[in-house]
Design an enzyme around this catalytic site. Structure first.
Site, PDB file in Angstrom:
ATOM      1  N   CYS A 121      34.743  84.758  38.419  1.00  0.00           N
ATOM      2  CA  CYS A 121      36.084  84.344  38.851  1.00  0.00           C
ATOM      3  C   CYS A 121      36.957  85.541  39.206  1.00  0.00           C
ATOM      4  O   CYS A 121      37.872  85.414  40.001  1.00  0.00           O
ATOM      5  CB  CYS A 121      36.739  83.520  37.752  1.00  0.00           C
ATOM      6  SG  CYS A 121      36.659  84.341  36.159  1.00  0.00           S
ATOM      7  N   GLU A 174      41.097  77.352  33.492  1.00  0.00           N
ATOM      8  CA  GLU A 174      40.720  78.671  34.028  1.00  0.00           C
ATOM      9  C   GLU A 174      39.969  78.393  35.321  1.00  0.00           C
ATOM     10  O   GLU A 174      38.826  77.922  35.283  1.00  0.00           O
ATOM     11  CB  GLU A 174      39.795  79.407  33.052  1.00  0.00           C
ATOM     12  CG  GLU A 174      40.357  79.628  31.662  1.00  0.00           C
ATOM     13  CD  GLU A 174      41.525  80.581  31.656  1.00  0.00           C
ATOM     14  OE1 GLU A 174      41.635  81.402  32.575  1.00  0.00           O
ATOM     15  OE2 GLU A 174      42.346  80.478  30.732  1.00  0.00           O
TER      16      GLU A 174
HETATM   17  P1  NDP Z   1      32.777  73.459  38.805  1.00  0.00           P
HETATM   18  O1  NDP Z   1      34.207  73.226  39.019  1.00  0.00           O
HETATM   19  O2  NDP Z   1      31.824  72.901  39.797  1.00  0.00           O
HETATM   20  O3  NDP Z   1      32.305  72.896  37.376  1.00  0.00           O
HETATM   21  C1  NDP Z   1      32.925  73.252  36.159  1.00  0.00           C
HETATM   22  C2  NDP Z   1      32.601  72.181  35.128  1.00  0.00           C
HETATM   23  O4  NDP Z   1      33.263  70.969  35.488  1.00  0.00           O
HETATM   24  C3  NDP Z   1      31.116  71.823  35.073  1.00  0.00           C
HETATM   25  O5  NDP Z   1      30.768  71.468  33.764  1.00  0.00           O
HETATM   26  C4  NDP Z   1      31.040  70.630  35.998  1.00  0.00           C
HETATM   27  O6  NDP Z   1      29.900  69.838  35.782  1.00  0.00           O
HETATM   28  C5  NDP Z   1      32.320  69.915  35.644  1.00  0.00           C
HETATM   29  N1  NDP Z   1      32.785  69.016  36.697  1.00  0.00           N
HETATM   30  C6  NDP Z   1      32.531  69.063  38.024  1.00  0.00           C
HETATM   31  N2  NDP Z   1      33.144  68.039  38.665  1.00  0.00           N
HETATM   32  C7  NDP Z   1      33.804  67.329  37.728  1.00  0.00           C
HETATM   33  C8  NDP Z   1      34.622  66.154  37.753  1.00  0.00           C
HETATM   34  N3  NDP Z   1      34.893  65.507  38.887  1.00  0.00           N
HETATM   35  N4  NDP Z   1      35.136  65.698  36.595  1.00  0.00           N
HETATM   36  C9  NDP Z   1      34.907  66.356  35.442  1.00  0.00           C
HETATM   37  N5  NDP Z   1      34.110  67.464  35.351  1.00  0.00           N
HETATM   38  C10 NDP Z   1      33.577  67.948  36.479  1.00  0.00           C
HETATM   39  O7  NDP Z   1      32.601  75.041  38.671  1.00  0.00           O
HETATM   40  P2  NDP Z   1      31.276  75.887  38.630  1.00  0.00           P
HETATM   41  O8  NDP Z   1      30.457  75.487  37.454  1.00  0.00           O
HETATM   42  O9  NDP Z   1      30.642  75.877  39.972  1.00  0.00           O
HETATM   43  O10 NDP Z   1      31.864  77.345  38.316  1.00  0.00           O
HETATM   44  C11 NDP Z   1      32.366  78.176  39.303  1.00  0.00           C
HETATM   45  C12 NDP Z   1      33.883  78.121  39.359  1.00  0.00           C
HETATM   46  O11 NDP Z   1      34.424  78.421  38.085  1.00  0.00           O
HETATM   47  C13 NDP Z   1      34.468  79.160  40.301  1.00  0.00           C
HETATM   48  O12 NDP Z   1      35.506  78.602  41.060  1.00  0.00           O
HETATM   49  C14 NDP Z   1      35.003  80.228  39.361  1.00  0.00           C
HETATM   50  O13 NDP Z   1      36.049  81.001  39.907  1.00  0.00           O
HETATM   51  C15 NDP Z   1      35.442  79.395  38.208  1.00  0.00           C
HETATM   52  N6  NDP Z   1      35.499  80.224  36.998  1.00  0.00           N
HETATM   53  C16 NDP Z   1      36.733  80.569  36.500  1.00  0.00           C
HETATM   54  C17 NDP Z   1      36.821  81.431  35.425  1.00  0.00           C
HETATM   55  C18 NDP Z   1      38.156  81.833  34.872  1.00  0.00           C
HETATM   56  O14 NDP Z   1      38.195  82.423  33.795  1.00  0.00           O
HETATM   57  N7  NDP Z   1      39.269  81.548  35.542  1.00  0.00           N
HETATM   58  C19 NDP Z   1      35.616  81.997  34.792  1.00  0.00           C
HETATM   59  C20 NDP Z   1      34.384  81.537  35.384  1.00  0.00           C
HETATM   60  C21 NDP Z   1      34.337  80.687  36.452  1.00  0.00           C
HETATM   61  P3  NDP Z   1      28.622  70.013  36.767  1.00  0.00           P
HETATM   62  O15 NDP Z   1      28.215  71.449  36.712  1.00  0.00           O
HETATM   63  O16 NDP Z   1      27.634  69.126  36.169  1.00  0.00           O
HETATM   64  O17 NDP Z   1      29.086  69.600  38.133  1.00  0.00           O
END
Ligand code: NDP
Length: 503
Positions: free
Chosen positions: A288, A254
């Protein structure tokens, strides 16, 4: 767990809270005032490996998979009840870490509970089928859980998005390693305590906090996962897909969005303005499916911009823990700088700031990462602000003349997650809904969510769906069993030659 008036959590592995092997912790900041509010054990590769081992052992040897289905269901119901009872406290944990007003975060706990209750109902309804074939074999399928599910979750709806994944995985009989976002890990980590209190056996839900590129990456790379799920940014999705691809781990993503709010000229304008304000500024625009582009008919364009600006000027910014607050700060300094950078560049590109665009005035707001709700007019479709996910309190208002043009503008982005269509013309509403490339369409509404609906998108918004009747099958696979029922034996080599049935 609260130590010395500040909050501190260890890692939940095999039913026990334990520090990271390195003994390291990372800090969580309150975006309202910059205070450090919590210390979280900082998992590295070896902690994540330990958590996956615990989940694997719970799946293979624990009572979870052998427990009567109705017992699993009761545990999910108990989790829902506890979440509901503690909604204000859990909402507060979110508000102090991601800055969303407590009116939003505490209300969202009822949605969290509804996911657990909805999927609790599936525990004893996952069934296979009998399969007729031309032979006299008796064929049937059973659906088996996928095993250990890795879950990477974001900070914007920390508990709700974790629960959208945890509840169905548990209902299907899987075990879990959850890595919440480092920016708002408190409420999803507290879910660990709630699950234990509800009677979830040890090792079934493991929670490893840590940094995305270390803890998240290690989880994505673990070959023991039966499935990996991510809700996060599109770039993270692409990186994670590459890592998990080496193990052929099944994925469900997502990702980002850039939802249009299409407003036709036959609409009740006040309703559309109220709907757009909600779509664009709930959670300070950090959702999102944020209505980040209002695509508005030329004949009502100026009026719409003026009414929307007036509407959002009345949104009350303040301390997220104050029940009166309607909009809090954005989550972090990085987010604050990025969003203001987008506004500045849009302005240089020729967009007009109809409202907002800067840090708001006021002593109470000076230390927080606040950005005024911002309305931009004069935005052209090729500007970065109209194409990229800003993830902040900014809406671009873009004019259109014809229905075809509205559809074309709405679809002309890399994302395909959500869209709302505002019109009183029923035929047009359905016609446009069919032409929009998005997984979720609302008509005369926005951001409605329920566990029974499929949530997810096309294009760069990811693949797979969360929620709905079908979704439970995403955590199981069919296993086919073929039974020979004929009394005679079978000897292929007794009658050599072509013309016989081989399979
Ligand atoms: P991120 O992509 O930064 O992070 C999401 C998760 O992935 C976090 O737990 C993060 O850890 C982890 N992560 C980050 N980098 C890596 C990596 N290289 N390898 C493995 N895991 C990793 O998203 P955000 O938390 O900033 O959330 C915002 C985003 O989520 C927006 O783009 C939004 O649109 C999307 N979103 C989508 C939804 C949907 O239903 N389609 C709903 C809600 C949000 P850490 O935080 O520690 O970096």
């Amino acid at each position: 767990m609260t130590h010395n008036q500040s909050i501190s959590y260890d890692l939940l592995i095999n039913g026990e809270w334990r520090p990271a092997k390195t003994g390291k912790y990372f800090s969580v900041e309150n975006p309202f005032n910059g205070e450090i509010i919590a210390q979280m054990a900082d998992a590295d590769e070896s902690d994540v490996a330990e958590a996956v081992k615990s989940a694997e052992s719970a799946f293979n040897n624990g009572p979870w998979t052998s427990m009567p289905n109705s017992e699993r269901s009761k545990i999910l119901w108990r989790i829902a009840d506890i979440v509901e009872d503690r909604s204000m406290e859990l909402g507060r944990l979110e508000s102090i870490s991601n800055g969303r007003p407590i009116s939003e975060t505490s209300s969202q706990m009822s949605v969290v509970a509804s996911y657990f209750r909805y999927f609790a109902g599936f525990c004893d309804k996952i069934q296979g089928s009998t399969v007729p074939t031309d032979s006299s074999h008796f064929n049937y399928t059973i659906r088996v859980p996928l095993g250990v599910v890795g879950q990477l979750t974001p900070w914007n709806h920390p508990m709700m998005i974790a629960s959208k994944k945890v509840a169905p995985a548990l209902a299907a009989g899987c075990t879990i390693v959850l890595k919440p976002s480092e920016w708002a890990p408190l409420s999803p980590t507290e879910l660990g305590n709630i699950a234990l209190e509800a009677g979830l056996p040890k090792g079934v839900l493991n929670i490893v906090n840590g940094l995305g590129p270390i803890a998240g990456k290690s989880l994505a790379a673990d070959p023991r996962l039966g499935k990996l799920e991510l809700t996060g940014g599109t770039e993270t999705g692409k990186a994670v897909a590459q890592i998990a691809g080496t193990n052929l781990t099944p994925l469900q993503f997502e990702l980002g969005g850039k939802a249009p709010v299409i407003v036709f000229d036959d609409v009740n304008l006040d309703d559309a303005v109220n709907g757009c304000a909600f779509a664009s500024f709930i959670a300070s625009g950090q959702t999102c499916i944020q209505g980040s582009r209002a695509v508005v008919h030329t004949s009502i364009y100026d009026k719409f911009v003026s009414l929307l600006s007036e509407k959002v000027s009345a949104i009350k910014l303040g301390d997220p823990t104050n029940p009166e607050t309607q909009m809090g700060p954005v989550v972090s300094k990085q987010a604050y700088d990025r969003i203001l950078g987008f506004i500045e560049n849009a302005s240089s590109d020729g967009a007009k700031i109809a409202h907002g665009g800067k840090h708001p005035q006021g002593t109470l707001l000076k230390d927080g990462y606040f950005i005024e709700p911002t309305v931009l007019s004069g935005v052209r479709q090729n500007m970065p602000i109209a194409q990229e996910e800003v993830f902040g309190p900014v809406v671009c208002v873009i004019p259109f003349d014809t229905e075809e043009e509205a559809v074309s503008i709405a679809n002309d982005i890399p994302y395909g997650l959500g869209c709302s269509i505002w019109t009183s013309n029923v035929s047009r509403a359905h016609r446009v809904a069919q032409k929009i490339v998005a997984g979720i369409i609302w008509i005369n509404d926005h951001h409605r969510l329920h566990p029974a609906i499929p949530w997810g998108g096309f294009k760069d918004s990811g693949y797979g769906r969360e929620g709905s009747y079908d979704f439970i099958h995403e955590y199981t696979a069919p296993k086919y069993v073929c039974v020979r029922v004929e009394p005679e034996g079978f000897d292929w080599y007794a009658n050599p030659g072509p013309g016989q049935r081989l399979n």
